[in-house]
Every structure is written in C-alpha cells, then in structure tokens.
Design a protein around this motif. Structure first.
Motif, PDB file in Angstrom:
ATOM      1  N   GLY A 100     -56.854 -46.000  -1.075  1.00  0.00           N
ATOM      2  CA  GLY A 100     -56.399 -45.815  -2.436  1.00  0.00           C
ATOM      3  C   GLY A 100     -57.548 -45.607  -3.401  1.00  0.00           C
ATOM      4  N   LEU A 101     -57.163 -45.390  -4.645  1.00  0.00           N
ATOM      5  CA  LEU A 101     -58.153 -45.088  -5.682  1.00  0.00           C
ATOM      6  C   LEU A 101     -59.143 -46.227  -5.879  1.00  0.00           C
ATOM      7  CD1 LEU A 101     -58.402 -42.608  -7.610  1.00  0.00           C
ATOM      8  CD2 LEU A 101     -57.391 -44.046  -9.362  1.00  0.00           C
ATOM      9  N   ASP A 102     -58.682 -47.478  -5.789  1.00  0.00           N
ATOM     10  CA  ASP A 102     -59.560 -48.620  -6.047  1.00  0.00           C
ATOM     11  C   ASP A 102     -60.576 -48.839  -4.928  1.00  0.00           C
ATOM     12  OD1 ASP A 102     -57.608 -49.273  -4.270  1.00  0.00           O
ATOM     13  OD2 ASP A 102     -56.945 -51.096  -5.295  1.00  0.00           O
ATOM     14  N   LEU A 103     -60.338 -48.262  -3.750  1.00  0.00           N
ATOM     15  CA  LEU A 103     -61.276 -48.403  -2.637  1.00  0.00           C
ATOM     16  C   LEU A 103     -62.166 -47.178  -2.466  1.00  0.00           C
ATOM     17  CD1 LEU A 103     -59.007 -50.075   0.081  1.00  0.00           C
ATOM     18  CD2 LEU A 103     -60.525 -51.162  -1.573  1.00  0.00           C
ATOM     19  N   ARG A 104     -61.629 -46.007  -2.739  1.00  0.00           N
ATOM     20  CA  ARG A 104     -62.409 -44.785  -2.544  1.00  0.00           C
ATOM     21  C   ARG A 104     -63.116 -44.345  -3.813  1.00  0.00           C
ATOM     22  NH1 ARG A 104     -59.930 -40.777   1.356  1.00  0.00           N
ATOM     23  NH2 ARG A 104     -61.312 -41.967   2.706  1.00  0.00           N
ATOM     24  N   LEU A 154     -56.416 -39.141  -8.097  1.00  0.00           N
ATOM     25  CA  LEU A 154     -57.274 -38.148  -7.465  1.00  0.00           C
ATOM     26  C   LEU A 154     -58.443 -38.857  -6.787  1.00  0.00           C
ATOM     27  CD1 LEU A 154     -57.394 -35.571 -10.406  1.00  0.00           C
ATOM     28  CD2 LEU A 154     -55.752 -35.670  -8.532  1.00  0.00           C
ATOM     29  N   PRO A 155     -58.271 -39.349  -5.557  1.00  0.00           N
ATOM     30  CA  PRO A 155     -59.355 -40.050  -4.868  1.00  0.00           C
ATOM     31  C   PRO A 155     -60.538 -39.123  -4.622  1.00  0.00           C
ATOM     32  CG  PRO A 155     -57.245 -40.437  -3.784  1.00  0.00           C
ATOM     33  CD  PRO A 155     -57.041 -39.338  -4.762  1.00  0.00           C
ATOM     34  N   PRO A 174     -46.852 -41.982   7.856  1.00  0.00           N
ATOM     35  CA  PRO A 174     -47.256 -40.904   6.946  1.00  0.00           C
ATOM     36  C   PRO A 174     -47.135 -41.352   5.491  1.00  0.00           C
ATOM     37  CG  PRO A 174     -45.079 -40.460   7.871  1.00  0.00           C
ATOM     38  CD  PRO A 174     -45.604 -41.677   8.570  1.00  0.00           C
ATOM     39  N   GLY A 175     -48.159 -41.081   4.713  1.00  0.00           N
ATOM     40  CA  GLY A 175     -48.124 -41.436   3.292  1.00  0.00           C
ATOM     41  C   GLY A 175     -48.574 -42.845   2.983  1.00  0.00           C
ATOM     42  N   ALA A 176     -48.846 -43.667   4.008  1.00  0.00           N
ATOM     43  CA  ALA A 176     -49.297 -45.039   3.762  1.00  0.00           C
ATOM     44  C   ALA A 176     -50.739 -45.027   3.248  1.00  0.00           C
ATOM     45  CB  ALA A 176     -49.210 -45.871   5.040  1.00  0.00           C
ATOM     46  N   VAL A 177     -50.995 -45.812   2.210  1.00  0.00           N
ATOM     47  CA  VAL A 177     -52.321 -45.867   1.583  1.00  0.00           C
ATOM     48  C   VAL A 177     -52.763 -47.320   1.501  1.00  0.00           C
ATOM     49  CG1 VAL A 177     -53.654 -45.355  -0.485  1.00  0.00           C
ATOM     50  CG2 VAL A 177     -51.853 -43.797   0.230  1.00  0.00           C
ATOM     51  N   LEU A 178     -54.004 -47.592   1.891  1.00  0.00           N
ATOM     52  CA  LEU A 178     -54.549 -48.946   1.827  1.00  0.00           C
ATOM     53  C   LEU A 178     -55.262 -49.132   0.496  1.00  0.00           C
ATOM     54  CD1 LEU A 178     -54.974 -51.630   3.352  1.00  0.00           C
ATOM     55  CD2 LEU A 178     -57.142 -50.706   4.179  1.00  0.00           C
ATOM     56  N   THR A 179     -54.855 -50.134  -0.265  1.00  0.00           N
ATOM     57  CA  THR A 179     -55.463 -50.437  -1.558  1.00  0.00           C
ATOM     58  C   THR A 179     -56.091 -51.829  -1.510  1.00  0.00           C
ATOM     59  OG1 THR A 179     -53.390 -51.368  -2.382  1.00  0.00           O
ATOM     60  CG2 THR A 179     -53.752 -49.017  -2.756  1.00  0.00           C
ATOM     61  N   LEU A 180     -56.742 -52.214  -2.602  1.00  0.00           N
ATOM     62  CA  LEU A 180     -57.344 -53.552  -2.659  1.00  0.00           C
ATOM     63  C   LEU A 180     -56.276 -54.638  -2.546  1.00  0.00           C
ATOM     64  CD1 LEU A 180     -60.039 -55.005  -2.920  1.00  0.00           C
ATOM     65  CD2 LEU A 180     -59.751 -54.990  -5.402  1.00  0.00           C
ATOM     66  N   PRO A 181     -55.140 -54.542  -3.251  1.00  0.00           N
ATOM     67  CA  PRO A 181     -54.070 -55.508  -3.000  1.00  0.00           C
ATOM     68  C   PRO A 181     -53.556 -55.438  -1.566  1.00  0.00           C
ATOM     69  CG  PRO A 181     -53.700 -54.408  -5.096  1.00  0.00           C
ATOM     70  CD  PRO A 181     -54.827 -53.696  -4.417  1.00  0.00           C
ATOM     71  N   GLY A 182     -53.670 -54.254  -0.935  1.00  0.00           N
ATOM     72  CA  GLY A 182     -53.277 -54.142   0.465  1.00  0.00           C
ATOM     73  C   GLY A 182     -54.171 -54.975   1.369  1.00  0.00           C
TER      74      GLY A 182
END
Length: 615
Positions: A138-142, A273-274, A498-506
């Motif tokens: 996700g955006l917060d990681l990338r 927009l990562p 498909p479509g799964a995104v890893l974020t900081l809360p993830g």
C-alpha cells in the motif's frame, strides 16, 4: 445346538488418526501457499517498461547497449535491462533512479509507444511463470501520492438542466410562441411562467414526450419542472461510475500500473499512486476537466442571431459561434500531439464512426465556411465554487470535406498539446472534480514503515515462540511449528488474492494474528491438561482435548470474523487492509492450529498411550 452369532462387532474408531488423503491435502496446501509467499520474501524493485508499437524501428530504445550507455552518461545506474516481445524493462535500485530515467527517456518515446512505471519481482523467474507474485504494498509502505477528489454532481445536474431549458426555448421559437418566461431554480429545476395556458400545455407536452424522467407540477400560470428522485439517484450513480472509469484511463495514460481508484462516500473518489514521488504531473491530469467541442463559426460580416454565443479566442478577440456544437469530445477515440510544417504544435484527432459521419456531413455542406474549436474547462474560484471557462483555441476555414481524422492547431506549446491529447484520449469527465486533499509519503518513510512493522512482527513472534516452547515443552514445539505454518500460509493467501494490498495496519493485523493463532493451541493444550487430570491416558486426553476445544475455538473465530467483515464492508484503505489480514488470519489460524498441529501430534504421539509428555 446353539446358533453362532455371525454379526460382526462394530469397528472401533481409531483415536488420533487421519486418513491418508487429509495428510496429502495438508502437505499440498502448505507447499502451494509457501510458494506463493516466497516472492514476497524476495521483494520488488522499481522499474520502467517501454512498449514499442512498431517492431524493428530504429531507435536508441532498441539496443540494450545504447540504453546502458545513455543512462551511464547521465549517471543513472540500471540494475538490469531486458528485452522481449517488443517490451524493454529497466530495473533500478530505488525510486529516485527510476524517476530520473523516466525524465531522460520521455523525449525519446515515439508516437504509439508507451512508457510506464512498475515494480518487478526479484524472485526466481520460474516462480513468476507459475503465477506467483509478491504481495502488493500500500501507499504507506511503498510511498507515493494520495488524492481525495470531490465530484461536483450538482454542476452536472445544472448542465443537464440548462440543456433542457435551451431545448424548450428552441421549441417555443419554432412554434412562434411568445410571452413565456423561463427561470432556473437551484441546481436542477426551472420554472416556466406564462399567462397563456396553451403555451404552458405545449411546454408540458414537450417535456413529457421527450424527457420522461422529469416531473412537472402545475400551478396558477406556472410550471415547475424537476427531475424525479429516482432519476437523480441514477444520474448521480452513473456520473460517479463514468468519472471513475475516466480517472482509471487517465492514470493508465500516465503509465502508472499499480494505482488504486475507488469511490469513497457519495461524492468522492480516492486515488492512490504508489511509487509516484512527484505529484505535479499526476495532479494536473487527474484534476483537469478539459474537453473539446467543434462549433459552426460566423464571419464578422454576418449578423448575430438568437442561437449565437460569443467567446474569446487566445488573443482575447470575440468569436461568434452557434450554441449547438457539430460534435463534442465524446466522439474522440484517439488524439496525438505533433508539430506541423511551420514548427507549431498540433493535435491529430481520430473520431468514432458516428462522429466521423457527423463531421463529414457538416463539413461537406459548409466548405469555405469557418469552424471553431472550443476548449472548455472547470475551475474553482476563491469561494470554492465551480466555474466553467470556455475559449476558442482555433478558427479554421473548411477547405474540403473532413472525415474521421483531422488535426487542430492553437493548443499552445508542445507540452500543452501533449497534455490536451492525453485528456482527449482518456475522455472528458462527466462532472467537474476538485482535489480536496493531497498526501505525499516519501519512499524512505515507506521503507521505514516496513522495517518497523516487520520488526514488531518479529519481536512478537519471537516472544510467543519462546513462551510456548518453555511452558508447554514438546507440545509447545508443535504449536510453534503450527504458528510458523500459519504465518507462511497467511502471506501466501494474501499473495494469491487478486487486488489484495498489504498496508501498515495490515502488518498490525499480522501481529494480532500471531497472538490469535497461538491462542488456539493454548485452548487445546489446556483441555488436554484437564483430561490428563481426570486420569485419562495421553492418547485419550489428546482426542478429547481437541474435540472439546473445537467448539470454543469456532465460536470465538466466528464472532471475530463478523467484526472483520463489517470493517471491510464499511471501511476503506488502511481499515480494509487491517480487516482483510485479520479475516484471512482467522482462516489460516484455524487451519494451522487445529488441522496442522493435530496432524503433527497424531504422527508423533497420537495412538501410543505409553508416551507420556509433560504439558
């Protein structure tokens, strides 16, 4: 003589025994999910992909050696450069090198070619060929840019209402009906006032016949015309859907392959927009509402009629045009910027079949007459209100009959022509948008988030493994193996979706899953302790412990799963990332804590009551 009892005694149930197919399912599932998790362990690197429309064309982009030399001259280092099937991929160590290379290569891109940002896996190629790819971050990681856009649906309603008012006025003029006043009200209504009831009846019949989704209320000498509630809801939903599609097309034109565009609330769109560190170009394109339309123009010697409007051209001069366009931007299927023989910018336009027929018919009947190209855009004033601005960018005399392809001039510099062409290719927004929030996360901050998040996961996992090994001894080691299986399966499952995104809360959800997964084994082992205290053999205690703990584990996981589903349904972005990880973690913890750990115990100690294990 006594009869022999030929009936067989019922077969005894084997305790702590799985059928062979269950072990096969367990092993295959774990191996499959482990393969899916491996690319995530290797990670990704930023890259640029260049797709060439024409095979065999002579260009600096065709040769790996030429590309390498060009990058080296500008002190840009590519990790590797590969070519296959008309596509060139350049891999870089970080996003800064990627951005510098993009700026260097952009001028070398020929018409029809495409250049895009992307990330490539550094895992072995055979994993990619099998369809296993790293988890998207996700955006917060990338790092990257996030925009929150407000869609001005009211302005779209107003445009629709004004178009209907023009139609009613044209009808009244054609019927030679006078003394009728039409006044706009609000964003989507208008009132028609007249002392003649016949005139009001004419308006009423015209609207009912041609615009059935508008309702009419009769008052003394007045009609109130407004859209029905259902049509307003349908129009709002359709407007948001069309704007979402156009936004995705625009971002695709920018060459950003991992963007996320989704609706948020009733009137907003969220765009992530990562990997994009310079938001200026994306902001200009995403927030732009430019469109073109072609109108019949009048020479200064001709008189002005009721259907004419006056607009300014690039030099500030008045241009008289008919208010009814020949065709609008919705018929444009392709647009490319170029330079004419005189060195001025131009935009080459291709129309769809219907647009080509309209242009051909109009130009054939109006050879020698002027046609104006009108540029329209929406802007936000100091009060935060949306305003429409129109200007004539060119007035050309029709020299011959035009078809589906022609060119226009007057768009400004070559950069402005390229941006206009991009917007025309992606489509014109059905309602103007305003960027109400912009957030930029640097790549270094994203890398720090990843480091801190996985450091927390490693610390929590390490302490949990140590506690289980010391407190439950041998059974604790079984729980630790099951916990590692759970973590691998969870990462593999996220990678497969498909479509799964890893974020900081993830990642926070991953840490929470570690505690919840081991809790499953704690419940089982405590029940085994209780059964041993009742004097049962170890094999019996295992069998009864698993059976009695299962219902409690299932109830706890179901209630938590309900919470995860609700969070995923009503949340967005990071909240959805947490809910997704939590929900999938519940499934994998049930699989590893109940199924996998019992399979291991069955194989080692299950049916032999002589083995006594301290728990």
């Amino acid at each position: 003589m006594k009869k022999k009892n030929t009936r067989k005694a019922p077969a005894k149930r084997l305790m702590n025994h799985y059928a062979s197919w269950k072990y096969v399912v367990l092993i295959v599932t774990v191996l499959l999910l482990a393969l899916s998790a491996i690319p995530t362990w290797y990670g990704e690197q930023p890259s640029i992909q260049i797709s060439q429309a024409k095979q065999g064309s002579v260009s600096q982009l065709n040769s790996v050696a030429s590309l390498n030399q060009l990058l080296t001259q500008h002190q840009i280092k590519a990790q590797r450069i590969t070519q296959s099937a008309g596509k060139t991929t350049l891999v870089f160590a970080d996003e800064d090198q990627q951005t510098q290379a993009r700026q260097l290569l952009n001028p070398l891109i020929k018409d029809g070619d495409a250049i895009s940002f992307s990330y490539v896996s550094v895992a072995p190629d055979w994993l990619g060929k099998l369809g296993f790819n790293p988890i998207k971050l996700g955006l917060d990681l990338r790092g990257g840019v996030q925009f929150l856009l407000n869609v001005d649906v009211n302005k779209a309603f107003e445009e629709q209402r004004n178009a209907l008012i023009d139609e009613v006025r044209d009808m009244l003029r054609s019927e030679r009906i006078r003394d009728v006043a039409i006044k706009a009200q609000g964003n989507d209504q208008f009132a028609v006032t007249s002392s003649a009831s016949d005139a009001l009846n004419k308006v009423s019949d015209f609207v009912e016949k041609n615009y059935s989704n508008w309702q009419i209320q009769h008052h003394d000498g007045q009609l109130s015309v407004a859209p029905t509630e259902q049509s307003k809801l349908d129009f709002q939903s359709q407007t948001l859907k069309q704007n979402l599609k156009i936004m995705r097309d625009r971002i695709e034109e920018l060459g950003i392959t991992e963007a996320m565009v989704q609706r948020q609330g009733e009137h907003s769109i969220r765009i992530e927009l990562p990997g994009v560190q310079d938001p200026s170009e994306a902001k200009n394109v995403i927030g732009a509402t430019a469109s073109l339309a072609f109108y019949p123009a009048k020479s200064p010697s001709e008189g002005k009629s009721y259907s004419d409007v006056v607009l300014k051209d690039n030099d500030g001069k008045d241009v008289v045009i008919d208010k009814h366009p020949v065709l609008t931007g919705e018929h444009i299927v392709n647009a490319r910027a170029g330079v004419d023989k005189m060195g001025f910018s131009e935009v080459n336009i291709s129309l769809d079949h219907a647009g080509g027929k309209l242009m051909s018919a109009f130009s054939g009947k109006n050879i020698g007459k002027p046609m104006a190209t009108v540029y329209r855009e929406y802007t936000t004033n100091a009060k935060g209100e949306t305003e429409r601005r129109e200007r004539v960018i060119s007035v050309a005399t029709i020299q011959s009959q035009l078809g589906s392809q022609f060119r226009i001039t007057g768009a400004g510099s070559i950069d402005e022509a390229q941006q206009l062409a991009l917007l025309l290719r992606a489509g014109s927004l059905t309602a103007p948008v305003t960027i109400v929030e912009e957030r930029t996360i640097g790549a270094s901050l994203g890398a720090e988030n990843i480091h801190n998040g996985f450091a927390a996961l490693a610390l929590g996992l390490g302490l949990t493994l140590t506690f289980m090994a010391l407190w439950y001894r041998r059974l604790g080691w079984v729980a630790n193996v099951a916990l590692l299986i759970n973590l691998v399966c969870l990462l593999g499952l996220i990678g497969l979706l498909p479509g799964a995104v890893l974020t900081l809360p993830g990642i926070a959800g991953l840490v929470l899953t570690v505690g919840m997964a081991v809790d499953t084994n704690v419940l089982i082992f405590e029940r085994i302790k209780d059964k041993l205290g009742e004097g049962r053999s170890f094999a019996q205690a295992i069998d009864a412990g698993f059976d009695s703990a299962f219902s409690t584990i299932l109830d706890a996981n179901i209630t938590t799963m309900i919470t995860a589903v609700i969070l995923f349904s009503i949340g967005n972005g990071p909240i959805q990332g947490f809910a997704l990880t939590l929900g999938l973690g519940l499934l994998t913890s049930m699989f590893s804590g109940v199924f996998a750990s019992r399979a291991i115990i069955n194989v080692i100690w299950g049916r032999d009551s002589r083995h006594q294990v301290r728990v």
